[in-house]
Design an enzyme around this catalytic site. Sequence first.
Site, PDB file in Angstrom:
ATOM      1  N   GLY A  98      29.072  -2.063  22.676  1.00 19.22           N
ATOM      2  CA  GLY A  98      28.937  -3.228  21.816  1.00 19.22           C
ATOM      3  C   GLY A  98      28.991  -4.442  22.710  1.00 19.22           C
ATOM      4  N   GLU A  99      29.841  -5.357  22.380  1.00 19.24           N
ATOM      5  CA  GLU A  99      30.004  -6.556  23.204  1.00 19.24           C
ATOM      6  C   GLU A  99      31.492  -6.666  23.546  1.00 19.24           C
ATOM      7  OE1 GLU A  99      27.959  -8.679  24.763  1.00 19.24           O
ATOM      8  OE2 GLU A  99      29.887  -9.432  25.476  1.00 19.24           O
ATOM      9  N   SER A 100      31.787  -6.488  24.835  1.00 14.57           N
ATOM     10  CA  SER A 100      33.208  -6.391  25.199  1.00 14.57           C
ATOM     11  C   SER A 100      33.974  -7.681  24.932  1.00 14.57           C
ATOM     12  CB  SER A 100      33.351  -5.968  26.658  1.00 14.57           C
ATOM     13  OG  SER A 100      32.694  -6.881  27.508  1.00 14.57           O
ATOM     14  N   CYS A 146      30.228   2.039  27.785  1.00 15.11           N
ATOM     15  CA  CYS A 146      29.623   0.727  28.027  1.00 15.11           C
ATOM     16  C   CYS A 146      30.648  -0.391  27.840  1.00 15.11           C
ATOM     17  CB  CYS A 146      28.375   0.569  27.173  1.00 15.11           C
ATOM     18  SG  CYS A 146      27.256  -0.673  27.845  1.00 15.11           S
ATOM     19  N   ARG A 206      29.644  -6.324  34.967  1.00 17.45           N
ATOM     20  CA  ARG A 206      28.962  -6.361  33.667  1.00 17.45           C
ATOM     21  C   ARG A 206      27.481  -6.662  33.858  1.00 17.45           C
ATOM     22  NH1 ARG A 206      31.195 -10.606  29.969  1.00 17.45           N
ATOM     23  NH2 ARG A 206      29.960  -9.493  28.428  1.00 17.45           N
ATOM     24  N   ILE A 256      22.085  -0.078  28.178  1.00 19.54           N
ATOM     25  CA  ILE A 256      21.786  -1.357  27.497  1.00 19.54           C
ATOM     26  C   ILE A 256      22.752  -2.421  28.025  1.00 19.54           C
ATOM     27  CG2 ILE A 256      21.626  -2.548  25.272  1.00 19.54           C
ATOM     28  CD1 ILE A 256      21.358   0.274  23.982  1.00 19.54           C
ATOM     29  N   ARG A 257      22.244  -3.346  28.776  1.00 20.24           N
ATOM     30  CA  ARG A 257      23.104  -4.355  29.425  1.00 20.24           C
ATOM     31  C   ARG A 257      24.358  -3.671  29.988  1.00 20.24           C
ATOM     32  NH1 ARG A 257      25.344  -8.425  26.786  1.00 20.24           N
ATOM     33  NH2 ARG A 257      25.312  -7.335  24.818  1.00 20.24           N
ATOM     34  N   HIS A 298      25.333   5.102  26.855  1.00 17.26           N
ATOM     35  CA  HIS A 298      25.689   5.254  25.443  1.00 17.26           C
ATOM     36  C   HIS A 298      25.344   6.641  24.898  1.00 17.26           C
ATOM     37  CE1 HIS A 298      26.283   0.935  24.420  1.00 17.26           C
ATOM     38  NE2 HIS A 298      25.428   0.750  25.404  1.00 17.26           N
ATOM     39  N   GLU A 319      26.473   7.816  22.348  1.00 17.47           N
ATOM     40  CA  GLU A 319      26.478   7.675  20.882  1.00 17.47           C
ATOM     41  C   GLU A 319      25.122   7.238  20.348  1.00 17.47           C
ATOM     42  OE1 GLU A 319      27.762   5.556  23.015  1.00 17.47           O
ATOM     43  OE2 GLU A 319      28.045   3.531  22.205  1.00 17.47           O
TER      44      GLU A 319
HETATM   45  N1  GLN Z   1      27.071  -6.094  28.375  1.00 20.01           N
HETATM   46  C1  GLN Z   1      27.950  -5.749  27.308  1.00 20.01           C
HETATM   47  C2  GLN Z   1      29.347  -6.284  27.563  1.00 20.01           C
HETATM   48  O1  GLN Z   1      29.600  -6.906  28.517  1.00 20.01           O
HETATM   49  C3  GLN Z   1      28.043  -4.255  27.136  1.00 20.01           C
HETATM   50  C4  GLN Z   1      26.767  -3.755  26.570  1.00 20.01           C
HETATM   51  C5  GLN Z   1      26.881  -2.537  25.747  1.00 20.01           C
HETATM   52  O2  GLN Z   1      27.957  -2.041  25.374  1.00 20.01           O
HETATM   53  N2  GLN Z   1      25.735  -2.047  25.430  1.00 20.01           N
HETATM   54  O3  GLN Z   1      30.210  -6.069  26.768  1.00 20.01           O
END
Ligand code: GLN
Length: 240
Positions: A59-61, A92, A122, A153-154, A217, A219
């Site tokens: 997700g987004e940390s 992630c 990151r 993904i990122r 991921h 998931e």
């Molecule tokens: N770049 C995101 C972060 O810093 C992580 C990306 C992800 O979980 N797909 O949280």
Amino acid sequence: MSLTVGVLALQGGFQEHVTLLRKAADRLSSANAISAFSAIEVRTPEQLGRCDALVIPGGESTTISLIATQTGMMEPLREFVKTSRKPIWGTCAGMILLADEANATKKGGQELIGGLAVRVRRNHFGRQIESFVSDIELPFLSPLSTTYPGVFIRAPIVEEVLAGEGTEGPGERVEVMAVLPGRLRRGGGAAEEQVDAGHAGDVVAVRQGNIFGTSFHPELTSDERIHVWWLGEVILALGR
Ligand code: GLN
């Protein structure tokens, strides 16, 4: 044995993990390893208290960290990882939160749960549009097929292991579990991707004692092999 596994459900791909955990538990229960299994969404310290093990999704940390701080979850999470030392797996963003240090964080840094003695970088591969799927080798899946579709993904990578060799005693060293070979950090757009076959590769999965982290991921695939493997490790660790 009965087993309750939580998925931190503050933001991100928690529902997908719950689905794959249930699928994985079905596999294991047919081999009679688990008699009663629950996968639960975790948003409160009380729910966390019911868990034998926990997954922190992608997700987004920064968002997960902010919500965890605002809802009083940060300290219970730290206790779960560092004091109770229960099995925990971060994917992630989840791996970023479990790292002791993260690079390329937003201004002012971000609160981490910590516990995993690594520094992560990151967004190592660039922006969202530079996401990719790459087959990776996961030797720990053996004797099943060890080739796995890694969804990045990122994604972060493990840039450095911080633990001194052997200082934590046996079982607590940081183990490199997977490497994405021959790929260097991307420049601007996807077209500028630099691939260097001679590069040793980026570390994309590690384990240290009770903590497991993956840059990618699982998931977001329908492939439950890593979840099956991890639940097997959880059962071993809990000695049930
Ligand atoms: N770049 C995101 C972060 O810093 C992580 C990306 C992800 O979980 N797909 O949280």
